[in-house]
Design an enzyme around this catalytic site. Structure first.
Site, PDB file in Angstrom:
ATOM      1  N   GLU A 250       0.827  -1.211   0.000  1.00  0.00           N
ATOM      2  CA  GLU A 250       0.000   0.000   0.000  1.00  0.00           C
ATOM      3  C   GLU A 250       0.865   1.268   0.000  1.00  0.00           C
ATOM      4  O   GLU A 250       0.435   2.319  -0.474  1.00  0.00           O
ATOM      5  CB  GLU A 250      -0.940  -0.011   1.224  1.00  0.00           C
ATOM      6  N   HIS A 271       7.107 -26.761  -0.156  1.00  0.00           N
ATOM      7  CA  HIS A 271       6.467 -27.867  -0.872  1.00  0.00           C
ATOM      8  C   HIS A 271       5.455 -27.360  -1.888  1.00  0.00           C
ATOM      9  O   HIS A 271       4.624 -28.128  -2.373  1.00  0.00           O
ATOM     10  CB  HIS A 271       5.801 -28.820   0.127  1.00  0.00           C
ATOM     11  N   LYS A 372     -13.042   1.710  -3.613  1.00  0.00           N
ATOM     12  CA  LYS A 372     -14.021   2.129  -2.599  1.00  0.00           C
ATOM     13  C   LYS A 372     -15.091   3.002  -3.252  1.00  0.00           C
ATOM     14  O   LYS A 372     -16.286   2.829  -3.010  1.00  0.00           O
ATOM     15  CB  LYS A 372     -13.342   2.917  -1.479  1.00  0.00           C
TER      16      LYS A 372
HETATM   17  O1  PA5 Z   1      -3.063   2.036   5.788  1.00  0.00           O
HETATM   18  C1  PA5 Z   1      -4.184   2.509   5.663  1.00  0.00           C
HETATM   19  O2  PA5 Z   1      -4.427   3.723   5.830  1.00  0.00           O
HETATM   20  C2  PA5 Z   1      -5.364   1.621   5.338  1.00  0.00           C
HETATM   21  O3  PA5 Z   1      -4.996   0.314   5.118  1.00  0.00           O
HETATM   22  C3  PA5 Z   1      -6.384   1.679   6.483  1.00  0.00           C
HETATM   23  O4  PA5 Z   1      -5.781   1.217   7.657  1.00  0.00           O
HETATM   24  C4  PA5 Z   1      -7.637   0.839   6.177  1.00  0.00           C
HETATM   25  O5  PA5 Z   1      -8.170   1.180   4.928  1.00  0.00           O
HETATM   26  C5  PA5 Z   1      -8.675   1.056   7.259  1.00  0.00           C
HETATM   27  O6  PA5 Z   1      -9.008   2.415   7.345  1.00  0.00           O
HETATM   28  P1  PA5 Z   1      -9.786   3.002   8.568  1.00  0.00           P
HETATM   29  O7  PA5 Z   1      -8.953   2.872   9.771  1.00  0.00           O
HETATM   30  O8  PA5 Z   1     -10.029   4.436   8.196  1.00  0.00           O
HETATM   31  O9  PA5 Z   1     -11.084   2.242   8.692  1.00  0.00           O
END
Ligand code: PA5
Length: 381
Positions: A250, A271, A372
């Protein structure tokens, strides 16, 4: 921590530009200030004690950075098969109806406390599941009791109803960097893990090592490596790898750059995926995490302990692959709070520096927002 890096030309970091990078992203790197984060821990400990004393089941409702760091630490540090009170379940990290249904059936007659963890308070999966669990709780408890049994960990108090307890995820810490904020620390403390030691470990992370690893990854990327296999020889580290996958994918999979992170839990995956590493496409690097093992299970057939055979498997694997798969070893001490804290902070620092080298912003995730938005639009129609 010992970093054994294959011989490649690492190049070097321009310190002045790196300082400018930290400055440019000062609103995203609050996770580097561990002293400030530590100061806020008293309330976490108190709350965790209340939770432990007042429930059989503790639910962590969150997705991505809002649960995986906590799960990584808890799974890594708890003995296998330990029956703990409270039992901890993670929910809201998928849209599985069956998981939610089965979970509610399992806990229907138990005392439950919920921790809703969401920095934005808007993430669909955790929001829907949390709403469902609020209805579930309302059938079990009256309003006053609900206030004791739901704790919010959020980025903003807007979504916290009056009378409910909450913890704040600091503005300058994003989801996948939030394991040392209440997002990670409250569930970790509920599991009986020493959060002070965890933070002490994090403070010991060596920025020079992080820089070396970031330079190595960047050199590998420029050398057409497309996949990084994070490799462990201890299945308890499954969620640690999940945490790493999230952090690196990410943060760095941007501008058509980055190395795709995958995980190998060895020796199981020798394996299956091991075949690919040995003879498949040559665009993979391995990053092997090794912890010292102290558990002694005698194997009379080989006149040694099982942990020694595990170590031999790791060495044999490195040897077998070394001609074709660049293999970096990270050697840690015993798997405990200090070592896991150190390793997490090391990986977060290295990830950010890797973003600097790659010339991308490691702290946003515009790509994730695309699906999203599509989903919200489809749901509306
Ligand atoms: O690293 C990030 O910002 C994302 O992976 C969030 O942690 C994830 O989308 C969850 O978001 P939120 O805490 O706003 O629900």
């Amino acid at each position: 921590m010992e970093l054994l890096i294959p011989k490649v030309n690492l190049g070097e970091v321009n310190e002045e530009e790196l300082t400018q990078f930290w400055e440019q992203y000062r609103n995203y790197v609050g996770w580097r200030d561990l002293e400030l984060l530590s100061e806020k821990n008293k309330d976490i400990k108190e709350k965790s004690e209340f939770i432990v004393q007042n429930c059989d089941v503790f639910l962590v409702v969150g997705i991505g950075g809002s649960y995986v760091g906590a799960r990584a630490v808890i799974d890594a540090l708890q003995p296998y098969f330990e029956e703990k009170k409270p039992e901890i379940y993670y929910v809201g990290n998928s849209l599985s109806s069956e998981y939610l249904y089965n979970l509610k059936e399992k806990i229907r007659h138990k005392n439950v406390i919920i921790n809703y963890v969401s920095k934005s308070g808007k993430t669909l999966e955790s929001k829907i599941v949390f709403a469902d669990l609020q209805r579930f709780m309302a059938e079990k408890y009256d309003e006053e009791e609900m206030k004791k049994r739901i704790v919010y960990t959020v980025g903003n108090t807007n979504i916290v109803p009056d009378g409910y307890d909450y913890f704040l995820i600091p503005d300058d810490v994003g989801g996948r960097f939030s394991v040392f904020t209440p997002a990670g620390l409250l569930p970790i403390a509920v599991a009986g893990i020493d959060i002070e030691k965890l933070l002490q470990g994090a403070a010991k992370a060596d920025i020079q090592d992080a820089q070396k690893y970031a330079l190595y990854r960047w050199a590998m990327e420029k050398d057409d490596i497309a996949i990084e296999a994070f490799v462990v020889y201890e299945p308890k580290l499954f969620y640690f790898i999940e945490w790493l996958k999230q952090l690196y994918a990410e943060s760095l999979g941007k501008a058509e750059k980055g190395i795709f992170p995958v995980g190998l839990i060895n020796t199981t995956d020798l394996h299956s995926l091991g075949q690919f590493l040995q003879e498949g496409r040559k665009n993979i690097m391995e990053t092997v995490l090794i912890f010292e093992d102290q558990t002694e299970v005698l194997v009379p057939e080989y006149n040694c302990f099982l942990k020694d055979i595990n170590a031999v498997a790791q060495e044999a694997n490195t040897k077998a692959h070394q001609e074709r798969v660049p293999n970096l070893l990270i050697k840690m001490g015993i798997l405990n709070e200090v070592e896991i804290g150190k390793l997490m902070q090391f990986f977060m620092l290295a990830c950010a520096i890797n973003g600097f080298l790659q010339d991308v912003n490691p702290f946003d995730q515009e790509g994730v927002e695309v699906y999203k938005k599509e989903m919200q639009a489809m749901l509306k129609s």
